[in-house]
Design an enzyme around this catalytic site. Structure first.
Site, PDB file in Angstrom:
ATOM      1  N   ARG A 118       0.818  -1.242   0.000  1.00  0.00           N
ATOM      2  CA  ARG A 118       0.000   0.000   0.000  1.00  0.00           C
ATOM      3  C   ARG A 118       0.842   1.280   0.000  1.00  0.00           C
ATOM      4  NH1 ARG A 118      -3.125  -3.098   3.813  1.00  0.00           N
ATOM      5  NH2 ARG A 118      -4.759  -4.167   2.637  1.00  0.00           N
ATOM      6  N   LYS A 140       3.974  11.589 -11.423  1.00  0.00           N
ATOM      7  CA  LYS A 140       3.116  10.763 -12.275  1.00  0.00           C
ATOM      8  C   LYS A 140       3.820   9.428 -12.487  1.00  0.00           C
ATOM      9  CE  LYS A 140       0.294  13.805 -15.099  1.00  0.00           C
ATOM     10  NZ  LYS A 140       0.032  14.293 -16.463  1.00  0.00           N
ATOM     11  N   GLU A 182      10.820  17.572 -24.863  1.00  0.00           N
ATOM     12  CA  GLU A 182      10.117  17.969 -23.632  1.00  0.00           C
ATOM     13  C   GLU A 182      10.653  19.317 -23.120  1.00  0.00           C
ATOM     14  OE1 GLU A 182       7.459  16.444 -22.832  1.00  0.00           O
ATOM     15  OE2 GLU A 182       7.662  14.271 -22.688  1.00  0.00           O
ATOM     16  N   LYS A 224       8.447  23.032 -14.330  1.00  0.00           N
ATOM     17  CA  LYS A 224       7.531  21.923 -13.997  1.00  0.00           C
ATOM     18  C   LYS A 224       7.138  21.977 -12.527  1.00  0.00           C
ATOM     19  CE  LYS A 224       6.307  17.164 -14.421  1.00  0.00           C
ATOM     20  NZ  LYS A 224       6.453  15.904 -15.117  1.00  0.00           N
ATOM     21  N   GLU A 234      -3.511  17.239 -11.432  1.00  0.00           N
ATOM     22  CA  GLU A 234      -4.011  17.616 -12.766  1.00  0.00           C
ATOM     23  C   GLU A 234      -5.523  17.851 -12.796  1.00  0.00           C
ATOM     24  OE1 GLU A 234      -1.876  15.797 -16.083  1.00  0.00           O
ATOM     25  OE2 GLU A 234      -3.702  15.936 -17.254  1.00  0.00           O
ATOM     26  N   ARG A 238      -2.046  21.750 -14.658  1.00  0.00           N
ATOM     27  CA  ARG A 238      -1.025  20.732 -14.956  1.00  0.00           C
ATOM     28  C   ARG A 238      -1.242  20.080 -16.323  1.00  0.00           C
ATOM     29  NH1 ARG A 238       1.843  16.117 -11.166  1.00  0.00           N
ATOM     30  NH2 ARG A 238       3.101  15.287 -12.852  1.00  0.00           N
ATOM     31  N   ASN A 242       0.917  18.591 -20.992  1.00  0.00           N
ATOM     32  CA  ASN A 242       0.656  17.580 -22.021  1.00  0.00           C
ATOM     33  C   ASN A 242       0.604  18.170 -23.426  1.00  0.00           C
ATOM     34  OD1 ASN A 242       0.380  15.179 -20.434  1.00  0.00           O
ATOM     35  ND2 ASN A 242      -1.440  16.126 -19.575  1.00  0.00           N
ATOM     36  N   HIS A 245       0.950  15.956 -26.455  1.00  0.00           N
ATOM     37  CA  HIS A 245       0.949  14.577 -25.984  1.00  0.00           C
ATOM     38  C   HIS A 245      -0.256  13.763 -26.466  1.00  0.00           C
ATOM     39  CE1 HIS A 245       4.297  15.867 -23.591  1.00  0.00           C
ATOM     40  NE2 HIS A 245       4.394  14.721 -22.964  1.00  0.00           N
ATOM     41  N   HIS A 249       0.897  10.574 -27.950  1.00  0.00           N
ATOM     42  CA  HIS A 249       0.577   9.253 -27.392  1.00  0.00           C
ATOM     43  C   HIS A 249      -0.092   8.379 -28.446  1.00  0.00           C
ATOM     44  CE1 HIS A 249       0.602  10.569 -22.851  1.00  0.00           C
ATOM     45  NE2 HIS A 249       1.811  10.400 -23.351  1.00  0.00           N
ATOM     46  N   HIS A 262       9.181   8.550 -27.194  1.00  0.00           N
ATOM     47  CA  HIS A 262       8.192   9.454 -26.611  1.00  0.00           C
ATOM     48  C   HIS A 262       8.414  10.897 -27.093  1.00  0.00           C
ATOM     49  CE1 HIS A 262       5.333  10.952 -23.685  1.00  0.00           C
ATOM     50  NE2 HIS A 262       6.221  11.823 -23.265  1.00  0.00           N
TER      51      HIS A 262
HETATM   52  P1  NAD Z   1      13.720   5.296 -21.590  1.00  0.00           P
HETATM   53  O1  NAD Z   1      13.493   5.195 -20.151  1.00  0.00           O
HETATM   54  O2  NAD Z   1      13.264   4.173 -22.457  1.00  0.00           O
HETATM   55  O3  NAD Z   1      15.266   5.549 -21.824  1.00  0.00           O
HETATM   56  C1  NAD Z   1      15.733   5.702 -23.145  1.00  0.00           C
HETATM   57  C2  NAD Z   1      16.890   4.734 -23.482  1.00  0.00           C
HETATM   58  O4  NAD Z   1      18.097   5.246 -22.922  1.00  0.00           O
HETATM   59  C3  NAD Z   1      16.727   3.339 -22.931  1.00  0.00           C
HETATM   60  O5  NAD Z   1      17.234   2.416 -23.872  1.00  0.00           O
HETATM   61  C4  NAD Z   1      17.616   3.370 -21.685  1.00  0.00           C
HETATM   62  O6  NAD Z   1      18.076   2.076 -21.315  1.00  0.00           O
HETATM   63  C5  NAD Z   1      18.745   4.231 -22.145  1.00  0.00           C
HETATM   64  N1  NAD Z   1      19.461   4.960 -21.106  1.00  0.00           N
HETATM   65  C6  NAD Z   1      18.942   5.556 -19.999  1.00  0.00           C
HETATM   66  N2  NAD Z   1      19.888   6.277 -19.391  1.00  0.00           N
HETATM   67  C7  NAD Z   1      21.021   6.122 -20.091  1.00  0.00           C
HETATM   68  C8  NAD Z   1      22.330   6.629 -19.968  1.00  0.00           C
HETATM   69  N3  NAD Z   1      22.652   7.508 -19.026  1.00  0.00           N
HETATM   70  N4  NAD Z   1      23.269   6.244 -20.868  1.00  0.00           N
HETATM   71  C9  NAD Z   1      22.938   5.404 -21.882  1.00  0.00           C
HETATM   72  N5  NAD Z   1      21.705   4.901 -22.071  1.00  0.00           N
HETATM   73  C10 NAD Z   1      20.763   5.273 -21.190  1.00  0.00           C
HETATM   74  O7  NAD Z   1      13.045   6.618 -22.197  1.00  0.00           O
HETATM   75  P2  NAD Z   1      12.917   8.098 -21.661  1.00  0.00           P
HETATM   76  O8  NAD Z   1      12.910   8.925 -22.870  1.00  0.00           O
HETATM   77  O9  NAD Z   1      13.866   8.376 -20.580  1.00  0.00           O
HETATM   78  O10 NAD Z   1      11.463   8.097 -21.006  1.00  0.00           O
HETATM   79  C11 NAD Z   1      10.309   7.879 -21.777  1.00  0.00           C
HETATM   80  C12 NAD Z   1       9.205   7.433 -20.858  1.00  0.00           C
HETATM   81  O11 NAD Z   1       8.935   8.459 -19.911  1.00  0.00           O
HETATM   82  C13 NAD Z   1       7.900   7.153 -21.556  1.00  0.00           C
HETATM   83  O12 NAD Z   1       7.376   5.942 -21.086  1.00  0.00           O
HETATM   84  C14 NAD Z   1       7.005   8.298 -21.148  1.00  0.00           C
HETATM   85  O13 NAD Z   1       5.651   7.940 -21.112  1.00  0.00           O
HETATM   86  C15 NAD Z   1       7.526   8.612 -19.795  1.00  0.00           C
HETATM   87  N6  NAD Z   1       7.262   9.982 -19.334  1.00  0.00           N
HETATM   88  C16 NAD Z   1       6.725  10.153 -18.108  1.00  0.00           C
HETATM   89  C17 NAD Z   1       6.496  11.414 -17.617  1.00  0.00           C
HETATM   90  C18 NAD Z   1       5.959  11.602 -16.234  1.00  0.00           C
HETATM   91  O14 NAD Z   1       5.613  12.728 -15.881  1.00  0.00           O
HETATM   92  N7  NAD Z   1       5.926  10.571 -15.419  1.00  0.00           N
HETATM   93  C19 NAD Z   1       6.821  12.524 -18.391  1.00  0.00           C
HETATM   94  C20 NAD Z   1       7.376  12.337 -19.648  1.00  0.00           C
HETATM   95  C21 NAD Z   1       7.595  11.051 -20.117  1.00  0.00           C
HETATM   96  N1  GLY Z   2       4.536  14.954 -18.066  1.00  0.00           N
HETATM   97  C1  GLY Z   2       3.289  15.577 -17.746  1.00  0.00           C
HETATM   98  C2  GLY Z   2       3.075  15.771 -16.302  1.00  0.00           C
HETATM   99  O1  GLY Z   2       3.908  15.425 -15.506  1.00  0.00           O
HETATM  100  O2  GLY Z   2       2.049  16.258 -15.909  1.00  0.00           O
END
Ligand code: NAD
Ligand code: GLY
Length: 360
Positions: A118, A140, A182, A224, A234, A238, A242, A245, A249, A262
């Site tokens: 939990r 998020k 982003e 942010k 949100e 907030r 997006n 997005h 998406h 992404h």
């Molecule tokens: P990812 O986590 O897939 O990382 C991208 C690639 O880089 C992967 O292959 C990873 O293994 C590699 N990698 C990571 N760090 C590295 C480093 N220092 N050196 C070499 N390789 C490295 O992708 P991302 O772009 O980091 O994140 C995308 C995800 O984030 C999506 O799922 C998206 O929906 C999510 N997201 C979430 C929020 C939120 O607010 N929670 C906001 C934006 C995006």
């Molecule tokens: N990435 C969008 C949010 O965090 O609200």
């Protein structure tokens, strides 16, 4: 090192931004609860950064779970493998999870932390530009469903964020550019000055200039954090985060998770949002061109994938967390630096935008 704070009353937490801070024991230790720490990372990041991270936590019982790499593994099966590891090692409700990686690792680990017994504390150590400027901040957390991106998740804030900009040196170029999408987003939403800085300094970011990285990460996190502090879950403002997005998406889901990154999908989505904003009479052609140009300068896509039809896009866009009973709500631009959440657009203009971008 720079320190920012996400102001959320009793859930407030610091964001540390600096070089060589990933292995600093004195930085992370105060945010560990209990004696058990589980580091969640993946097979690409583990050989690069798991050991220094473990060394900083040597006072604790440290275990790790190494996930397969890729957006296609951000799902319930992978989430379950984190729960398996926690239970196999008899982790109790005072344990702390550490997310060491990009947005995929951060989102899935945060969701695991929100649900295990939990809710247990977790720490974000983002290692991609995208994760440092966006996903690690704001709480998020989610996994994907085959029918919709990030559809299963929770709002759950970390104890702290440790963004070591040195980790960006090992990032592939394509991933770096994905993160820049982003960053551009923040300028467009409500920070015209930052947008202008990005126009002037894009080459520095692409050339991995460390001062430029630090500035972009800090400014993005501050933008942010300000929005999250106003609207953690949100209910209103907030949603502006997006921008691009809903289109993006749909591209990610429609192409199959992992095909379009992404940030790449968001970049094209921003162009589509700008196009629709112009049809809506809010944005001038000069501004639309500036937006397309900065995205081109970041070497990001401005066209949607030829495989995706406008009808498929529209169908995927109807599965979006911002939607209300009356239809698809979008983030549109009144100007560069002024985004709004809107369902005040003509359906014909949305259709025209999709027809313009989707070639099939
Ligand atoms: P990812 O986590 O897939 O990382 C991208 C690639 O880089 C992967 O292959 C990873 O293994 C590699 N990698 C990571 N760090 C590295 C480093 N220092 N050196 C070499 N390789 C490295 O992708 P991302 O772009 O980091 O994140 C995308 C995800 O984030 C999506 O799922 C998206 O929906 C999510 N997201 C979430 C929020 C939120 O607010 N929670 C906001 C934006 C995006
Ligand atoms: N990435 C969008 C949010 O965090 O609200």
């Amino acid at each position: 090192m720079e320190t920012l704070t996400v102001e959320l009353k009793e859930r407030s937490y610091p964001i540390f931004i600096g070089t060589d801070i990933l292995g600093q024991a004195e930085l992370i230790r105060p945010y560990i609860h209990g004696n058990q720490v589980m580091i969640v990372t993946n097979e690409t990041i583990a050989p690069l950064y798991l050991e220094p991270c473990k060394a900083a936590l040597s006072d604790f019982q440290v275990e790790s779970v190494i996930l397969p790499d890729g957006e296609q593994y951000k799902n319930l099966d992978t989430l379950n493998s984190i729960f398996d590891a926690l239970l196999i090692h008899r982790f109790n409700r005072h344990a702390t999870l550490v997310a060491l990686g990009g947005g995929v690792i951060g989102d899935i680990t945060g969701f695991a932390a929100s649900a295990y017994q939990r809710g247990i504390p977790f720490i974000q150590i983002p290692t991609t530009l995208l994760a440092q400027v966006d996903s690690s901040v704001g709480g998020k957390t989610a996994v994907n469903h085959p029918l919709g991106k990030n559809m299963i998740g929770a709002f759950y804030q970390p104890q702290c964020v440790i963004a070591d900009t040195n980790t960006l040196d090992t990032l592939e170029d394509r991933q770096l550019k994905s993160g820049i999408a982003e960053v551009i987003k923040y300028g467009l939403i409500n920070d015209y000055e930052f947008f202008s800085w990005l126009e002037a300094n894009m080459d520095k970011l692409l050339q991995r200039d460390h001062d430029a990285f630090t500035y972009a990460v800090k400014r993005s996190c501050q933008d942010k954090a300000d929005i999250v502090a106003m609207d953690e879950t949100e209910q209103g403002v907030r949603a502006l985060l997006n921008l691009g997005h809903t289109f993006g998406h749909a591209i990610e889901t429609g192409m199959g998770y992992g095909q379009w990154l992404h940030g790449e999908s968001v970049a094209t989505g921003i162009c589509m949002a700008a196009h629709l904003s112009a049809l809506n009479g809010d944005l001038g052609q000069k501004e639309v061109k500036r937006i397309q140009q900065i995205i081109k300068n970041a070497q990001l896509p401005t066209e949607s994938p030829p495989e995706l039809s406008s009808s498929k896009m529209l169908s995927l866009m109807s599965v979006d967390k911002k939607n209300v009973d009356s239809g698809i709500r979008l983030i549109l631009l009144k100007a560069i630096g002024h985004a709004v959440l809107s369902d005040d657009y003509r359906t014909d203009d949305l259709q025209a935008t999709l027809n313009y971008y989707c070639k099939s």
